[in-house]
Design an enzyme around this catalytic site. Structure first.
Site, PDB file in Angstrom:
ATOM      1  CG  ASP A 487      -2.038  -0.856   1.236  1.00 10.07           C
ATOM      2  OD1 ASP A 487      -2.578  -1.046   0.149  1.00 10.07           O
ATOM      3  OD2 ASP A 487      -2.426  -1.373   2.308  1.00 10.07           O
TER       4      ASP A 487
HETATM    5  C1  BGC Z   1      -0.327   2.170   6.523  1.00  8.07           C
HETATM    6  C2  BGC Z   1       0.172   0.955   5.852  1.00  8.07           C
HETATM    7  C3  BGC Z   1      -0.963   0.041   5.699  1.00  8.07           C
HETATM    8  C4  BGC Z   1      -2.107   0.721   4.983  1.00  8.07           C
HETATM    9  C5  BGC Z   1      -3.317  -0.138   4.983  1.00  8.07           C
HETATM   10  C6  BGC Z   1      -1.356   2.795   5.659  1.00  8.07           C
HETATM   11  O1  BGC Z   1      -1.782   3.995   6.203  1.00  8.07           O
HETATM   12  O2  BGC Z   1       0.720   3.037   6.737  1.00  8.07           O
HETATM   13  O3  BGC Z   1       1.209   0.381   6.566  1.00  8.07           O
HETATM   14  O4  BGC Z   1      -0.553  -1.035   4.972  1.00  8.07           O
HETATM   15  O5  BGC Z   1      -2.440   1.937   5.562  1.00  8.07           O
HETATM   16  O6  BGC Z   1      -4.257   0.291   4.046  1.00  8.07           O
HETATM   17  O1  IFM Z   2      -1.198  -5.536   1.442  1.00  9.66           O
HETATM   18  C1  IFM Z   2      -1.416  -4.632   2.492  1.00  9.66           C
HETATM   19  C2  IFM Z   2      -2.715  -4.983   3.154  1.00  9.66           C
HETATM   20  O2  IFM Z   2      -3.778  -4.923   2.245  1.00  9.66           O
HETATM   21  C3  IFM Z   2      -2.986  -4.074   4.334  1.00  9.66           C
HETATM   22  N1  IFM Z   2      -1.912  -4.115   5.250  1.00  9.66           N
HETATM   23  C4  IFM Z   2      -0.607  -3.854   4.697  1.00  9.66           C
HETATM   24  C5  IFM Z   2      -0.283  -4.666   3.465  1.00  9.66           C
HETATM   25  C6  IFM Z   2       1.027  -4.165   2.837  1.00  9.66           C
HETATM   26  O3  IFM Z   2       1.005  -2.806   2.557  1.00  9.66           O
END
Ligand code: BGC
Ligand code: IFM
Length: 814
Positions: A487
């Site tokens: 993400d």
């Molecule tokens: C966080 C990421 C996470 C994502 C989930 C972000 O705000 O920093 O670590 O994977 O949200 O959607």
């Molecule tokens: O792949 C994502 C997941 O969808 C939400 N937590 C973090 C993961 C990696 O960014």
């Protein structure tokens, strides 16, 4: 240092010290009513939606930590001394303490001043209430005169509003007290829809429903005035902060025990009542009277508890193993499977790291979670697939999230995560491999929940793959969009405001960022689709998808290979990401795992090379970190990933979700020792001995373990709700132990450590009980199968109708 031990026979983890490094929690409920409960009674409960139907209040950033929960106080009325049998909130030093977290229940037991207390918390199946059953025993040689107080703080339903809209909320709170039942009816005037109740099995000496009357002004939960004085205030809440507190007097002879039961429940009125604008304002209390009466009876509580245990035993019995390693056994047989079910129930909504108000159900997350629970609840997995597919957009793209109550997609975090649709193909494929129920592909499902747009699920899958094919970049690799699985890898962002950059998707010079990871994922999904299509009678489609997978694989090999490993991506200016030429972030874990799993580089040595690079550059004693070298500064062209300090989250922590991809990839190349070694590095039970470093619960996976660049190297964070659960279950059961559902039956292809002579497994598969005994006979790369005494060609067990199959596997392994 350890803070407890596993009791595998009872399928429990027993915490022996209340002051664990972090609250170590468990989940109550597995249908509509859920609770989070910590080892000291902390946490909260809700009906279905952790934001909109929150029963009890919880403050995440409270000081002291984890304060607010399901509290009891015992008071010695002869001396005035008082304490909490769950340690919190008084934190009195106890003579004995244990917390047994089990499958859907927790039992917290303690002793203070020779008064023993044991409280069992659980949610009966089919009910929307939690039972707290307290047994108080006098271990003194003289009679004890005690007061028992309960205490919960009601949340005014919408947890976000509750935590912010005080100008309104300090006025709205309302309660009723009838006998030993406290009703919470805030909002009832307007909605006539739902209410909560908190009941006690005993006649009350007193009660409180207004927080400040119970606590006393300026006091906390650790020293309530009512408990200190031994006298409730009989307060009725009008606005401010409604609570529920009962006071019960207990006189116990030496050796005598008393059982006191509390019920905390949710009740919803039938729709006629809630939508009648002039309907009665009278609380529909009689609707819960029979439920309350039933669960205040100890034999009913016992029956309900037995039912719950039976439910969990049945789920877990679908897959049981007996290997030479206890950590493997207990994770596969108990905790990893349990965690997979918790991710089914809660997705990413409510944990001690997810507030319950932030996130709905992730499209990507829920599809992956399914890989870990489909064998236990195939029918529910089917429904989940249909719910997910119904949020898919006509383009084949997906909302990144949907709301569990409405099942509608939302744009809360934006869209364009270009990997999202591909996970639906993998989820459906996993479902079909497990069940062989091909009818699911004919199910007509709408796009974006729009009536009239229904098409067969099969078409949804086609659109998922089409979505990638329609969005290829300058190198022929898939466009990444806002981000892919990672993400925080935001490559299309050139906002000049660093804090906001990850929210933009503009690109310059007509170039747009591409993802090698999605290339690998597409190859994997397209091959799965080819297999589905050909068995579904769509030969031409099958050929197309096979060819598409080959084309994409060739593109990845041409433009996505960096010499010693797979590249990660191209940014919006066409610069390589995850390359030896980068100053930082030269190698990323994700494409190494997914590309090898997709079969890329299998014949020319590049798969081996990629995994060797992971071993050399990313593997640490606490697991495999996501990338190296960690980003030490913010990069405008990379986005949020570089906003994290080195060694945390996506910036080079051990992001546990990705580790099983490498385990599976290693196993797919026959490297049993290496795959298992990685498995053990993050296996929570194997890390129990270093609990002081790991800090999170030793019975479930956490999303991250701090990487080697972080000062807290080895510390786990964000336990419970993570795709790590499903993927580790897949890696150990399907790849290392090698018991793998396929479209044609159960395949047996173990890649176990050299030191193992074999293992046994029991697996329920398509209604058949398989008893599998695997014995290592010599070296090689093949197995010989005997099913019910007869030899079978190949390594896939032909599918029988029903019954029990004894499978003897003689393995010749590398
Ligand atoms: C966080 C990421 C996470 C994502 C989930 C972000 O705000 O920093 O670590 O994977 O949200 O959607
Ligand atoms: O792949 C994502 C997941 O969808 C939400 N937590 C973090 C993961 C990696 O960014």
């Amino acid at each position: 240092m350890k803070f407890g031990h596993f009791d595998d026979i009872r399928r429990e983890y027993v915490i022996e010290h209340p002051d664990t490094p972090l609250p170590w929690i468990n989940y109550l409920g597995c249908e509509d009513f859920f609770g989070l409960i910590s080892n000291t009674g902390g946490g909260y409960c809700f009906y279905r939606d952790a934001r909109l139907r929150r029963l009890t209040r919880y403050r995440y950033n409270n000081v002291p930590g984890d304060c607010g929960g399901r509290y009891l106080y015992l008071r010695d009325d002869d001396t005035g001394a008082f304490w909490s049998p769950t340690w919190q909130p008084t934190r009195t030093e106890l003579e004995a303490y244990s917390c047994r977290h089990g499958m859907g229940y927790s039992i917290i037991a303690s002793q203070y001043s020779a008064i023993e207390a044991s409280v069992r918390y659980f949610v009966p199946l089919g009910q929307t209430l939690e039972v707290w059953q307290a047994v108080i025993t006098n271990r003194r040689s003289s009679p004890a005169q005690l007061s028992l107080f309960s205490a919960i703080e009601f949340c005014l339903w919408d947890a976000l509003d509750d935590a912010s809209n005080f100008q309104r909320n300090f006025n709205t709170g309302e309660v009723e007290v009838e006998g030993s039942v406290i009703y919470h009816k805030t909002e009832y005037r307007e909605r006539r829809d739902h209410f909560a109740y908190f009941a006690c099995s005993e006649a009350l000496t007193g009660f409180d429903t207004q927080r400040e009357a119970f606590l006393g002004a300026y006091r906390g939960w650790d020293r309530p005035r009512a408990v200190e004085e031994g006298k409730s205030g009989e307060s009725i809440a009008h606005g401010w902060a409604p609570i529920g507190s009962h006071q019960v007097n207990l006189r116990l002879q030496p050796g005598e025990s008393r059982t006191v039961t509390f019920l905390l429940g949710y009740q919803e009125n039938p729709p006629e009542q809630k939508f009648d604008p002039v309907g009665s304002q009278t609380l529909n209390k009689q609707s819960v009277h029979p439920i309350i009466a039933r669960y205040l009876q100890p034999d009913e509580v016992e029956k309900a508890f037995d039912g719950l245990q039976h439910y969990w035993n049945q789920l877990l019995d679908a897959f049981q193993v007996n290997t030479p390693d206890e950590h493997t056994n207990r994770m596969v047989n108990i905790w990893n499977a349990y965690q997979c079910m918790v991710t089914f129930n809660l997705s990413r909504s409510a944990s001690y790291f997810e507030s319950g108000i932030g996130r709905g159900m992730g499209f990507r997350d829920s599809n992956q979670d399914l890989l870990g629970f489909v064998h236990m609840i195939p029918a529910k997995a089917r429904q989940r697939i249909l719910d997910l597919a119904a949020t898919q957009l006509p383009t084949g793209g997906a909302y990144h999230q949907y709301q569990p109550l409405t099942k509608r997609g939302n744009n809360d975090v934006g869209g364009d995560f270009n990997d999202d649709p591909l996970w639906l193909v993998l989820a459906v494929s996993a479902y079909l491999k497990e069940t062989g129920e091909w009818g699911v592909l004919d199910e007509r499902v709408p796009y974006d929940n729009q009536p009239g747009s229904e098409q067969p699920l099969y078409e949804h899958l086609q659109r998922s793959l089409r979505y990638t094919i329609d969005r290829l970049g300058p190198h022929g690799l898939p466009l990444i969009g806002r981000a892919d699985w990672n993400d925080c890898l935001n490559l299309n962002c050139f906002s000049d405001t660093p804090g906001q950059s990850f929210q933009t998707t503009t690109n310059r010079e007509g170039k747009v960022a591409e993802s090698v990871f999605i290339g690998g994922l597409f190859a994997l999904a397209a091959n799965e689709m080819a297999a589905l299509s050909s068995r579904y009678g769509r030969r031409a489609d099958a050929d197309f998808y096979r060819l598409s997978a080959q084309k994409m694989s060739a593109t990845v090999m041409e433009h996505g290979w960096d010499g010693e490993w797979f590249l990660r991506a191209y940014d919006a200016l066409g610069e390589r990401v995850g390359s030896k030429d980068c100053p930082e972030g030269q190698i990323f874990i994700e494409p190494q795992g997914i590309c090898v799993l997709a079969g890329l580089g299998a014949t020319d040595g590049r798969a081996e090379k990629a995994l060797a690079s992971v071993r050399e550059r990313l593997a640490t004693q606490h697991g495999i970190v996501l990338l190296q070298p960690a980003f030490t500064r913010y990069y405008l062209n990379l986005g949020e990933i570089s906003s994290y300090p080195p060694g945390t989250k996506e910036n080079a922590s051990v992001f546990c979700h990705t580790n099983p991809w490498i385990m599976a990839a290693e196993a797919s190349l026959g490297h049993g020792d290496q795959a298992y070694d990685y498995y053990m590095r993050i296996n929570p039970s194997a890390r129990e001995a270093i609990s002081a470093v790991h800090r999170s619960e030793p019975y479930v996976y956490a999303q991250t373990i701090a990487g080697k660049d972080a000062p807290s190297f080895g510390e786990a964070k964000n336990s419970w709700l993570t795709g790590t659960a499903a993927w580790n279950f897949v890696a150990i059961t399907q790849w290392i132990l090698g018991i793998r559902p396929t479209l044609d039956g159960l395949q047996i292809a173990p890649a176990i450590p050299a030191a193992w002579q074999g293992f046994e497994a029991r697996r329920l598969y398509r209604g058949v009980s398989y008893v599998i005994r695997i014995e290592r006979r010599g070296r090689g790369n093949r197995v010989r199968l005997e099913v019910n005494g007869a030899g079978v060609e190949g390594n896939v067990i032909p599918i029988p109708a029903v019954g029990v199959r004894e499978v003897k596997v003689t393995a010749f392994l590398l």
